[in-house]
Design an enzyme around this catalytic site. Structure first.
Site, mmCIF file in Angstrom:
data_model
loop_
_atom_site.group_PDB
_atom_site.id
_atom_site.type_symbol
_atom_site.label_atom_id
_atom_site.label_comp_id
_atom_site.label_asym_id
_atom_site.label_seq_id
_atom_site.Cartn_x
_atom_site.Cartn_y
_atom_site.Cartn_z
ATOM 1 N N ALA A 124 7.844 15.301 34.037
ATOM 2 C CA ALA A 124 6.551 15.004 33.932
ATOM 3 C C ALA A 124 5.970 13.906 34.099
ATOM 4 C CB ALA A 124 6.256 14.951 32.144
ATOM 5 N N SER A 158 5.339 21.404 34.853
ATOM 6 C CA SER A 158 5.813 22.817 35.177
ATOM 7 C C SER A 158 7.564 23.270 34.868
ATOM 8 C CB SER A 158 6.505 23.308 36.884
ATOM 9 O OG SER A 158 5.121 22.785 37.605
ATOM 10 N N GLN A 336 -4.440 40.463 55.803
ATOM 11 C CA GLN A 336 -5.402 41.539 56.567
ATOM 12 C C GLN A 336 -5.168 42.373 57.473
ATOM 13 O OE1 GLN A 336 -8.621 39.439 56.907
ATOM 14 N NE2 GLN A 336 -9.690 41.580 58.720
ATOM 15 N N GLU A 363 3.268 18.612 44.417
ATOM 16 C CA GLU A 363 4.310 17.553 44.609
ATOM 17 C C GLU A 363 3.974 16.165 45.767
ATOM 18 O OE1 GLU A 363 8.340 17.684 44.783
ATOM 19 O OE2 GLU A 363 8.403 19.372 43.252
ATOM 20 N N GLY A 364 2.192 16.579 45.083
ATOM 21 C CA GLY A 364 1.355 15.441 46.863
ATOM 22 C C GLY A 364 0.483 16.872 47.187
ATOM 23 N N THR A 365 -0.521 16.845 47.403
ATOM 24 C CA THR A 365 -1.321 17.623 47.083
ATOM 25 C C THR A 365 -1.293 17.682 49.876
ATOM 26 O OG1 THR A 365 -3.125 15.926 47.869
ATOM 27 C CG2 THR A 365 -3.325 17.382 45.717
ATOM 28 N N GLU A 367 -3.384 16.299 51.317
ATOM 29 C CA GLU A 367 -4.795 15.267 51.154
ATOM 30 C C GLU A 367 -3.886 13.953 51.214
ATOM 31 O OE1 GLU A 367 -5.397 17.857 49.579
ATOM 32 O OE2 GLU A 367 -6.571 18.603 51.548
#
Lengths: 379, 252
Positions: A124, A158, A336, A363-365, A367
């Site tokens: 957390a 989570s 597709q 866990e970290g974007t 970016e």
């Protein structure tokens, strides 16, 4: 360079793959309908040993190095992503901090029951006002005698609704910013700890996340994980290695989508022949496979570096960024190829398309990964 | 009590196999323990869990890759493994010589072997082994217990099933319905790493194959693609009947 897995790891990899295909996948509809991983499926996963994935052998786990662990994460990537999410939140962010930073007493107390799945774990850090900017955490842990008094709110945590233990990052010295944050092992049955609203998510059904509220919860001082005021920074280092595990899981999910794409292309007929005969479809399959191959090679390399004891800040970010972005491309192509069927809930690619999206965020974007990679170049 | 459980390794039922230079090419195919033999390993474990004081030895005779099947048996719970490593293809009669010899030198009380093998289908291996040892052979069992040095079991016959007893030592062939083999768990796979896997060579047993494989072909089923014109339903049905009766010969 040897890319062969040791025979016992190969055997475990196959066991996890079989479990994903034969035991989990037939329950996918049930998980989707109920938004829960059925208890008997959790028990079967525990019997198989999945909850001990990152726990040393002496505490009842598998005692794997990073390459072996990631090989199993890749196999787990073939499973329903909600199910896989429960396991990986437990085994990755929920467990590795304790394994690496825990005292002998803490490890003896918690790890054996985490290895059997009796206690499910989580981590957390995120709060309503601090996501990527993790240093803006407000949850306070104030030392009073033998306890830390914990107050504040975490969200999007989570496994919180099913967890027995959370590693909670909280401010212990408000004057020091990121250098004043500690990690605490918080048992969920502690008075003053409660789970708030369960999140309604886009996908990954069955993997529950929720708000966790601390109202002057008294956490024994013996549950301080890592150094006082330094737990946050230590925990972050460990999470860095965890990113390669996400890359491995994403690789398995991609490989699974390629299997679905190939099976569909072979059997679906249009204009009098299987659509696999058309180059337009072949090219999509080929591009998907390139993403599998490059993502796999990348996690293997970075996991190998971890096992050499090398620091992998930039490399782990590169692996996570590449594999999770690749997974989005692959899932898009899988839809597709399946055409109208790919948009229908009865067909699994619709589910994968929704479920995979989270991997570019948590866990970290993507970016944040780019920031880390660029910083390593420009520093 | 010592139980010897023989293991063959075969391509997974869903594997795609190719034939190259007159031999089945297993490169890239997933190989697994023969399902029939898996019932034997599982039954050995159940006999032990049911109270029999048993040591369980898994045996494979074949190429190096057979190690994987032996490791599966060890991970399921067998105590140790013997691998007679050879690239020679042994017919069931030759193979039975190796099995019988090991049964004798190891002091085995019970040999468990699949009723047939997915890679040869002779149904002769158990029988030939029993013959060499002069032991009773109980075939196609789908129920098996051991009590006070005696076996009690059951097997299917055309009219239903029969129950039998025999004294040990004995050879028992196993089949579907005997049990539901367990999946090896991940911790047990790790523990199996530390169990003994002894390597023997075929020379030690003085066995040379009596039958030599000279070629292999994949059985291909081509469709006849015969379509009956259905414009006149009466005529189409009559034509279908005619074909089923005289060509496919599935109805009288």
């Amino acid at each position: 360079m040897d890319f062969n897995l040791p025979p016992e790891v190969e055997q475990m990899r196959r066991a996890v793959l079989d479990f994903a295909h034969d035991v989990v996948e037939p329950r996918a509809h049930e998980i989707e309908a109920t938004n829960r991983v059925p208890d008997d499926l959790t028990r079967a996963a525990a019997d198989l040993g999945l909850f001990g994935l990152s726990i040393p052998e002496e505490y009842g786990g598998l005692g794997l190095d990073m390459v072996s662990k990631c090989a199993l994460y890749e196999a787990l990537g073939h499973a329903h992503m909600g199910f896989g999410g429960v396991i990986s939140a437990h085994a990755s962010i929920g467990t590795t901090g304790l394994v690496t930073l825990g005292t002998e007493e803490q490890k003896r107390r918690f790890l054996p029951r985490m290895a059997t799945g009796e206690t499910i774990a989580g981590f957390a850090i995120t709060e309503p006002t601090s996501g990527s900017d993790a240093a803006n955490i407000r949850t306070r842990a104030e030392r009073r005698g033998d306890v830390f008094v914990l107050s504040g709110t975490k969200h999007y945590i989570s496994n919180a609704p099913v967890a027995g233990l959370l590693t909670v990052i909280a401010v212990t010295d408000p004057t020091q910013g990121a250098r004043g944050m500690s990690a605490l092992l918080v048992e969920m049955d502690t008075p003053g700890v409660r789970v708030g609203r369960i999140d309604e998510k886009m996908g990954q059904r069955g993997a529950l996340s929720a708000e966790v509220i601390f109202e002057d919860a008294e956490i024994p001082a013996a549950n301080l994980l890592g150094p006082l005021h330094g737990g946050y920074r230590e925990a972050l280092k460990i999470l860095t290695n965890g990113r390669v595990g996400i890359a491995a899981r994403a690789t398995g999910s991609m490989a699974h989508l390629v299997e679905l794409g190939v099976a569909h292309a072979r059997t679906r007929e249009q204009f009098g022949r299987p659509i696999a005969d058309f180059q337009a479809v072949q090219f999509m399959l080929a591009e998907m496979q390139v993403d599998v191959v490059t993502s796999r090679a990348t996690w293997q390399y970075v996991a190998w570096l971890v096992d050499q004891g090398r620091s992998v800040g930039m490399e782990a970010s590169a692996a996570k960024l590449h594999a999770t972005e690749a997974l989005s491309r692959v899932a898009d192509k899988a839809v597709q190829i399946a055409g109208g069927m790919g948009y229908m809930k009865d067909y699994p690619v619709e589910r994968w398309y929704r479920d995979q999206r989270l991997l570019r965020i948590y866990e970290g974007t993507s970016e944040i990964q780019k920031v880390i990679i660029a910083r390593s170049l420009l520093q | 009590m010592k139980i010897l459980t023989l293991i063959r390794q075969v391509p997974d039922a869903e594997a795609r196999v190719r034939v190259t230079n007159g031999a089945v090419d297993l490169e890239g195919a997933t190989l697994v323990m023969d399902g029939m033999d898996e019932y034997g390993v599982e039954q050995a474990l159940r006999l032990r869990e049911g109270g029999a004081d048993a040591e369980i030895v898994a045996l494979a005779v074949g190429p190096r890759r057979n190690e994987d099947a032996l490791r599966t048996a060890l991970a399921m719970g067998a105590d140790r493994a013997v691998h007679v490593e050879t690239d020679a293809v042994l017919d069931p009669i030759s193979l039975s010589k190796v099995v019988a010899r090991i049964a004798q030198t190891e002091g085995i009380d019970l040999v468990l072997v699949g009723g047939q093998q997915a890679d040869w289908d002779s149904q002769a291996l158990g029988a030939a082994t029993a013959e060499r040892l002069g032991w009773p052979q109980l075939t196609w069992t789908n129920g098996l217990q051991v009590q006070d040095g005696a076996l009690t079991g059951r097997h299917d016959v055309d009219e239903g099933n029969e129950t039998f007893t025999a004294t040990l030592p004995a050879v028992v062939t196993t089949q579907q319905g005997l049990n539901e083999p367990r999946y090896p768990t991940l911790p047990n796979i790790m523990k199996a790493k530390k169990k003994e896997l002894r390597k023997d060579t075929l020379d030690q047993y003085g066995v040379t194959p009596l039958v030599r494989v000279v070629g292999a072909e994949i059985q291909a089923r081509a469709r006849m693609n015969r379509v009956i014109d259905g414009k006149d339903p009466q005529a189409a049905a009559a034509q279908l009947l005619e074909l089923l009766r005289n060509e496919a010969k599935v109805i009288a």
